[in-house]
Design an enzyme around this catalytic site. Sequence first.
Site, PDB file in Angstrom:
ATOM      1  CB  CYS A  95      -0.902  -0.016   1.228  1.00 39.80           C
ATOM      2  SG  CYS A  95      -2.171  -1.279   1.103  1.00 39.80           S
ATOM      3  CG  ASP A 135      -2.953  -2.201   9.406  1.00 34.12           C
ATOM      4  OD1 ASP A 135      -2.709  -1.855   8.254  1.00 34.12           O
ATOM      5  OD2 ASP A 135      -2.071  -2.591  10.199  1.00 34.12           O
ATOM      6  CB  VAL A 147       2.339   3.072  12.600  1.00 30.13           C
ATOM      7  CG1 VAL A 147       3.099   1.915  11.954  1.00 30.13           C
ATOM      8  CG2 VAL A 147       1.981   2.731  14.045  1.00 30.13           C
TER       9      VAL A 147
HETATM   10  C1  EPZ Z   1       3.173  -4.622   8.486  1.00 26.60           C
HETATM   11  O1  EPZ Z   1       3.840  -3.830   7.532  1.00 26.60           O
HETATM   12  C2  EPZ Z   1       1.820  -4.917   7.926  1.00 26.60           C
HETATM   13  N1  EPZ Z   1       1.985  -5.583   6.647  1.00 26.60           N
HETATM   14  C3  EPZ Z   1       1.028  -3.635   7.752  1.00 26.60           C
HETATM   15  O2  EPZ Z   1      -0.256  -3.955   7.308  1.00 26.60           O
HETATM   16  C4  EPZ Z   1       0.922  -2.936   9.111  1.00 26.60           C
HETATM   17  O3  EPZ Z   1       0.284  -1.709   8.942  1.00 26.60           O
HETATM   18  C5  EPZ Z   1       2.316  -2.723   9.686  1.00 26.60           C
HETATM   19  O4  EPZ Z   1       3.043  -3.976   9.750  1.00 26.60           O
HETATM   20  C6  EPZ Z   1       2.267  -2.144  11.081  1.00 26.60           C
HETATM   21  O5  EPZ Z   1       1.537  -2.986  11.933  1.00 26.60           O
HETATM   22  C7  EPZ Z   1       2.253  -6.876   6.619  1.00 26.60           C
HETATM   23  O6  EPZ Z   1       2.376  -7.553   7.639  1.00 26.60           O
HETATM   24  C8  EPZ Z   1       2.357  -7.480   5.265  1.00 26.60           C
HETATM   25  P1  EPZ Z   1       6.581  -1.980   9.635  1.00 26.60           P
HETATM   26  P2  EPZ Z   1       5.410  -3.592   7.603  1.00 26.60           P
HETATM   27  O7  EPZ Z   1       7.881  -2.473   9.124  1.00 26.60           O
HETATM   28  O8  EPZ Z   1       6.041  -4.791   8.211  1.00 26.60           O
HETATM   29  C9  EPZ Z   1       9.174   2.024   9.156  1.00 26.60           C
HETATM   30  C10 EPZ Z   1      -2.039  -3.985   5.786  1.00 26.60           C
HETATM   31  O9  EPZ Z   1      -2.874  -3.181   5.317  1.00 26.60           O
HETATM   32  N2  EPZ Z   1      10.270   1.198   8.607  1.00 26.60           N
HETATM   33  O10 EPZ Z   1       6.174  -2.341  11.010  1.00 26.60           O
HETATM   34  O11 EPZ Z   1       5.859  -3.145   6.267  1.00 26.60           O
HETATM   35  C11 EPZ Z   1       8.009   2.104   8.183  1.00 26.60           C
HETATM   36  O12 EPZ Z   1       8.230   3.045   7.173  1.00 26.60           O
HETATM   37  C12 EPZ Z   1      -0.606  -3.545   5.956  1.00 26.60           C
HETATM   38  O13 EPZ Z   1      -2.303  -5.151   6.087  1.00 26.60           O
HETATM   39  C13 EPZ Z   1      11.474   1.800   8.289  1.00 26.60           C
HETATM   40  O14 EPZ Z   1      11.661   3.010   8.461  1.00 26.60           O
HETATM   41  O15 EPZ Z   1       5.430  -2.387   8.628  1.00 26.60           O
HETATM   42  C14 EPZ Z   1       6.860   2.445   9.097  1.00 26.60           C
HETATM   43  O16 EPZ Z   1       6.858   3.833   9.351  1.00 26.60           O
HETATM   44  C15 EPZ Z   1      -0.380  -2.116   5.600  1.00 26.60           C
HETATM   45  N3  EPZ Z   1      12.475   1.019   7.749  1.00 26.60           N
HETATM   46  C16 EPZ Z   1       7.240   1.722  10.404  1.00 26.60           C
HETATM   47  O17 EPZ Z   1       8.636   1.416  10.299  1.00 26.60           O
HETATM   48  C17 EPZ Z   1      12.319  -0.321   7.547  1.00 26.60           C
HETATM   49  O18 EPZ Z   1      13.257  -0.976   7.055  1.00 26.60           O
HETATM   50  C18 EPZ Z   1       6.477   0.438  10.647  1.00 26.60           C
HETATM   51  O19 EPZ Z   1       6.566  -0.412   9.483  1.00 26.60           O
HETATM   52  C19 EPZ Z   1      11.094  -0.922   7.889  1.00 26.60           C
HETATM   53  C20 EPZ Z   1      10.080  -0.143   8.419  1.00 26.60           C
END
Ligand code: EPZ
Length: 451
Positions: free
Chosen positions: A122, A324, A346
């Site tokens: 997304c 979410d 987040v």
């Molecule tokens: C997971 O995404 C979920 N997706 C997301 O659900 C969910 O919103 C999110 O976790 C938070 O709970 C899946 O599990 C497939 P993050 P993820 O790494 O793992 C920053 C849905 O609709 N970050 O926890 O990609 C990032 O930019 C989706 O089901 C970095 O800066 O989320 C964000 O601000 C949408 N560098 C924060 O951390 C990185 O290398 C949290 O992202 C990784 C992340």
Amino acid sequence: MTDDVLVVHGGTPLNGQIRVRGAKNLVSKAMVAALLGDSPSRLFDVPRIRDVEVVRGLLELHGVKVTDGAEDGELVFDPANVESASTDEINVHAGSSRIPILFCGPLLHRLGHAFIPDLGGCHIGPRPIDFHIQALRQFGAVVDKTPEGMHLTAPTGLHGTKFELPYPSVGATEQVLLTAVLAEGVTELRNAAVEPEIIDLICVLQKMGAIIKVHTDRVIEIQGVARLSGYTHRPIPDRIEAASWAAAALATGGRVEVLGAEQADMMTFLNVFRSVGGAYEVTDTRPPRVDSPGQEGGIRFWHPGGELRAVALETDVHPGFMTDWQQPLVVALTQARGLSIVHETVYEQRLGYTDALNKMGATIQVYRDCLGGTPCRFGRRNFKHSAVIAGPAKLHAADLVIPDLRAGFSHLIAALAAEGTSRVYGVDLINRGYEDFEAKLSALGAHVERP
Ligand code: EPZ
């Protein structure tokens, strides 16, 4: 785009019963974990959604035989013949999901090299993968980023390491888990994410033979083992989908029982739901996590009548209010009396969808400041990540274009709550994370049709 539209005749409360299956954000990761085993894995309650198809396609490209099991929603993964796939074949999946990044560790362990396509998912902010890459490099991986994707090798193997995440990222925590379980030596991960889906992934890995300790204060310790076998697992239910239907019941003034929904994983949501003026009853009388498919209760959510109340809420990592859950609930908040405040901490750009709600008659103002809570990473920067919602507002029908998965569902809820006929474009995106949503809408009495 014209055939990817749903016509929604709004104004009818949703009433009835639907069922949620295994959590998208666990199922897709458990599928990747099957690559690590040296015998077949069996996963139950897998929803028919696009993200599952993408991961299945990638597994099959790498030689994993995926078959349907005897039970509806059961998949069996046989990793006996894991093999390399061509970059062209892998690139067919470019831009379709963010899960492919989690193939890094398992493919390095199984093949010694990996190619990861350009990621999708997304559009809710820049979504960098720097934590993933830093962690993989510390394990000993050589990462070469090219315009076509990411090539990885591990010339001296993968070795346990100490790593502290700058932020408790779900994906980066999973990356470390999926890499550390077969790495040589001990890995210590600090500031790890501890979402229920992560704990469930740890359960999967433990069933496979991994040794993983979850300490207090977000510290996870993984002792690498030489081999892992397959697993048999029934995943936790999808708490995001469950909350989405709960918000739909509230916003439309209806009553929806979400079979399969689990109270323990939704406590924070339930507290907010009640504070807003929604009512719920836990209809599941089994102890948590007992498997008896088809016989379970869940949680019944309804609008008890009267006015909804404004609330202030802040999204956060677990055990906070999930990012979410935010978009579907905001539609209900447009119906609450007073000023609600939402501080999204987040993702930096997860409030863009409120433009569409305003077009339908809502009054939502977005701000760059951290409103109503503790200052977050996005404060004093150029991100509109706080919203003030003034209500109650009478929503009217509109033509809407779905921007991303969760915002898309909120558009749908808004169209269902509004008087008149809306056209919602891009609805196929919702199939990424909501199984059979059109059938479920119809079962709940919604008047929706494909033109
Ligand atoms: C997971 O995404 C979920 N997706 C997301 O659900 C969910 O919103 C999110 O976790 C938070 O709970 C899946 O599990 C497939 P993050 P993820 O790494 O793992 C920053 C849905 O609709 N970050 O926890 O990609 C990032 O930019 C989706 O089901 C970095 O800066 O989320 C964000 O601000 C949408 N560098 C924060 O951390 C990185 O290398 C949290 O992202 C990784 C992340």
